[in-house]
Design an enzyme around this catalytic site. Structure first.
Site, mmCIF file in Angstrom:
data_model
loop_
_atom_site.group_PDB
_atom_site.id
_atom_site.type_symbol
_atom_site.label_atom_id
_atom_site.label_comp_id
_atom_site.label_asym_id
_atom_site.label_seq_id
_atom_site.Cartn_x
_atom_site.Cartn_y
_atom_site.Cartn_z
ATOM 1 N N ASP A 165 0.829 -1.208 0.000
ATOM 2 C CA ASP A 165 0.000 0.000 0.000
ATOM 3 C C ASP A 165 0.866 1.263 0.000
ATOM 4 O O ASP A 165 2.102 1.200 0.010
ATOM 5 C CB ASP A 165 -0.929 -0.060 1.224
ATOM 6 C CG ASP A 165 -2.273 0.603 0.992
ATOM 7 O OD1 ASP A 165 -2.403 1.407 0.065
ATOM 8 O OD2 ASP A 165 -3.203 0.321 1.784
ATOM 9 N N ASP A 220 -10.264 3.374 -3.280
ATOM 10 C CA ASP A 220 -10.965 2.159 -2.855
ATOM 11 C C ASP A 220 -12.369 2.045 -3.448
ATOM 12 O O ASP A 220 -13.039 3.039 -3.694
ATOM 13 C CB ASP A 220 -11.079 2.137 -1.322
ATOM 14 C CG ASP A 220 -9.708 1.989 -0.676
ATOM 15 O OD1 ASP A 220 -8.700 1.884 -1.399
ATOM 16 O OD2 ASP A 220 -9.663 1.982 0.568
#
Ligand code: GLA
Length: 404
Positions: A165, A220
């Site tokens: 990430d 997301d």
């Protein structure tokens, strides 16, 4: 969540031994790009598996992961092609006295090696999550400055897949940061798929095929048909961002429009079928994000539809193109190995609508005869020439395989 991540300049890759050796020999300058990585040969088709984040967020522990691995087998998902069981954020404890990352001892008392062994014994693969910054998005220790040490630790645990990430990444350049972890994984001596989760900010489709196996193209996903909420987008908003990215997908290297929300409760079965169909058309990783130990029959039927999965996993590895968009009605085409085409007729509107497919949209001559099969109905719908039309429900798709 700290998502500040402005890149400064490219190719600041401290600690790459090969580069400094070349520099010392007068063969390279400090800002020359580092040597290319060799292709790890993994993910020849889009990875399939399960990830804890969409349904469980930080509420992860070894009981959940074992239960999920069991359910991957008993639900038929493993047989349908799902492989990776990926623990997302928040599995971490602290680093020990040597700087080695340890799992949260309360949540993972048996340790990660034992968990990896359990997953492997089920015929599945083990995935884990870290971050290129100082901390993960959930505030756990990141891998910045510990890349080689962490990669070695993951390999010792039997990890097969790393989602990496981009929170708290400071002023690092994304390409350089992901390069370091990729080189570290390759040096670990274990085959580990690298899933780049940089949210599309630095257009990773332009560079990430040299570094990893898949790269997120957006922020997301969230469990809604349409809409935007903070950093998250609904399915249709994400789909719109994929339409121009088809040139960049190929075996070993995939655009990643984020994990599946199928079965999480925020959409209708019709909408989930459309979500799953479009992900298959996009050659997207099929990473289930629901509670598969307690899913209902409708969710299970969507996630295990073999004919739709076969489109996603087609060995040609070409991502679909949107060939027409008229108001709410769209046609998406994906060329398949053997000359056939996968087709999605998508109705984004509020009422059922007829959508037609013209042979020219598939680059077929109008006189070509082709067998048409409806993949959700699971039946052949005849031999057609030039044109085919069908009615798609509101927020629904008709998904076809056309074979000359
Ligand atoms: C970011 C990622 C998500 C998830 C969370 C975990 O938002 O994009 O997919 O991994 O972090 O904190």
């Amino acid at each position: 969540m700290d998502r500040q991540l402005r890149p400064k300049r490219r190719w600041v890759v401290p600690g790459i031994a090969a580069l400094s050796l070349l520099a010392a020999a007068g063969l390279a300058r400090a800002d020359d790009p580092p040597p290319p990585l060799k292709d790890n040969g993994l993910a020849r088709t889009p990875p399939m598996g399960w990830n804890s984040w969409n349904r469980f967020a930080c509420d992860v522990d070894e009981t959940l992961i074992r239960k999920t691995a069991d359910a991957m087998v008993s639900s038929g998902m493993r047989e349908a092609g799902y492989q990776y069981v990926v623990i997302d954020d928040c599995w971490h404890g602290a680093r020990d006295a040597h700087g080695d990352i340890q799992p949260d001892a309360k949540r993972f008392p048996s340790g990660m090696k034992a968990l990896g062994d359990y997953i492997h014994a089920k015929g599945l693969k083990f995935g884990i999550y870290s971050d290129a910054g100082l901390k993960t998005c959930g505030g756990r220790p990141g891998s910045w400055g510990h890349e080689y040490q962490d990669a070695k630790q993951y390999a010792a645990w039997g990890v097969d897949y790393l989602k990496y990430d981009w929170c708290m990444a400071g002023t690092q350049d994304a390409r350089s940061a992901y390069y370091i972890m990729s080189a570290a994984l390759q040096a670990s001596g274990r085959d580990i798929v690298l899933s780049i989760c940089e949210w599309g900010t630095s257009k990773p489709w332009l560079w990430a095929d040299k570094v990893g196996n898949l790269w997120r193209t957006t922020g997301d996903i969230y469990d809604k048909w349409e809409g935007v909420r903070d950093y998250s987008s609904g399915v249709m908003n994400i789909v719109d961002k994929q339409a121009e990215l088809y040139p960049y997908a190929r075996p070993g290297h995939w655009n990643d429009p984020d994990m599946l929300e199928v079965g999480n409760g925020g959409m209708t079965a019709e909408e989930y079928r459309s979500h799953f169909s479009l992900w298959a058309m996009l050659a997207a990783p099929l990473i289930a994000g629901n509670d598969i130990a307690s899913m209902d029959a409708s969710t299970q039927a969507i996630l295990t539809n073999r004919e739709v999965i076969a489109v996603d996993q087609d060995p040609l590895g070409q991502q679909a193109r949107r060939v027409s968009k008229e108001g709410d009605l769209e046609v998406w085409i994906r060329p398949l190995q053997g000359g056939g085409r996968a087709v999605v007729l998508l109705n984004r509107g509020a009422a059922p609508a007829q959508i037609s497919l013209d042979w020219s949209q598939m680059d077929y001559p109008a006189t070509l005869q082709a067998k048409v099969r409806d993949l959700w109905a699971g039946k052949d719908v005849g031999i057609h020439t030039g044109r085919y039309q069908a009615t798609a429900a509101s927020h629904g798709v008709v998904m076809l395989k056309v074979q000359p």
